[in-house]
Design a protein around this motif. Sequence first.
Motif: not given
Lengths: 111, 109
Positions: A3-4, A28-30, A72-73, A95-96
Motif C-alpha cells: 500500500a501507499v 518495495n517500488h524504486n 519506503e518514505n 516500478q518499470q
Amino acid sequence: EAAVTQSPRNKVAVTGGKVTLSCNQTNNHNNMYWYRQDTGHGLRLIHYSYGAGSTEKGDIPDGYKASRPSQENFSLILELATPSQTSVYFCASGQQGSDYTFGSGTRLLVI
Amino acid sequence: GDQVEQSPSALSLHEGTDSALRCNFTTTMRSVQWFRQNSRGSLISLFYLASGTKENGRLKSAFDSKERRYSTLHIRDAQLEDSGTYFCAAEAGYQNFYFGKGTSLTVIP
C-alpha cells in the motif's frame, strides 16, 4: 497488503508556515511521485524519486522541496506555504513495467 | 504544453450501453495507464499497457502499438458503479507519466 499511505489526510496551514506531507509505501517500488490535483488541470507532477537519496523536479516544482530518506518514505515540503498551494496532493509508487499505486490523498488548505 | 489530451471531457451513459474514451498523445509514448477516481477521491489503477490490448470484465483498453500516439478505454454494458472520473496517463520518459485532464462519466439508470 502492499500500500501507499499518506499523512495527514487533511491539513490547514497558515500562509508563510512550513508544511510537510508524508508518504510511506510497502510495495518495495524504486520510484515515488508527488502530484497535485486541481480542477481543470488534472494531476500535475511536482517531484519524483528513483530511490533512496534521489529527488528530481517534475513539471511544477517551484515552491516545493522533496526528501527521500529511505526506499519506503518520500516527503513533500512546503517551506513557505502560500494560498496558491491549496490543493489535493497525491503520492504514488511505481516500478518499470508496472502500474502506479496511489495513496488516498492529502487535502491542504493554506489560509 | 499538454502532452495528453483526453476526450470527451464529460459523458453520460444509460445503464447497459457501451462507450469508449480516448487519449491522444502529442508524441510517441512508451506505455499508458488508465485510472478511475471514485467519489471519495481515490485513484484506482485499471490498466497498464506497454502495447496491445488488455481486458478486465466489462473494461477493455488498447494502446496503439504502431505509432504509440493514442489509447482507448472501452466500457461495455455500463453499470452505475462505473461512474467516476477516468484518467489516462502516458509515459514519455523513464517511468514519468503525464496525466490527461480526465473524463467525468455519469451512468444513468
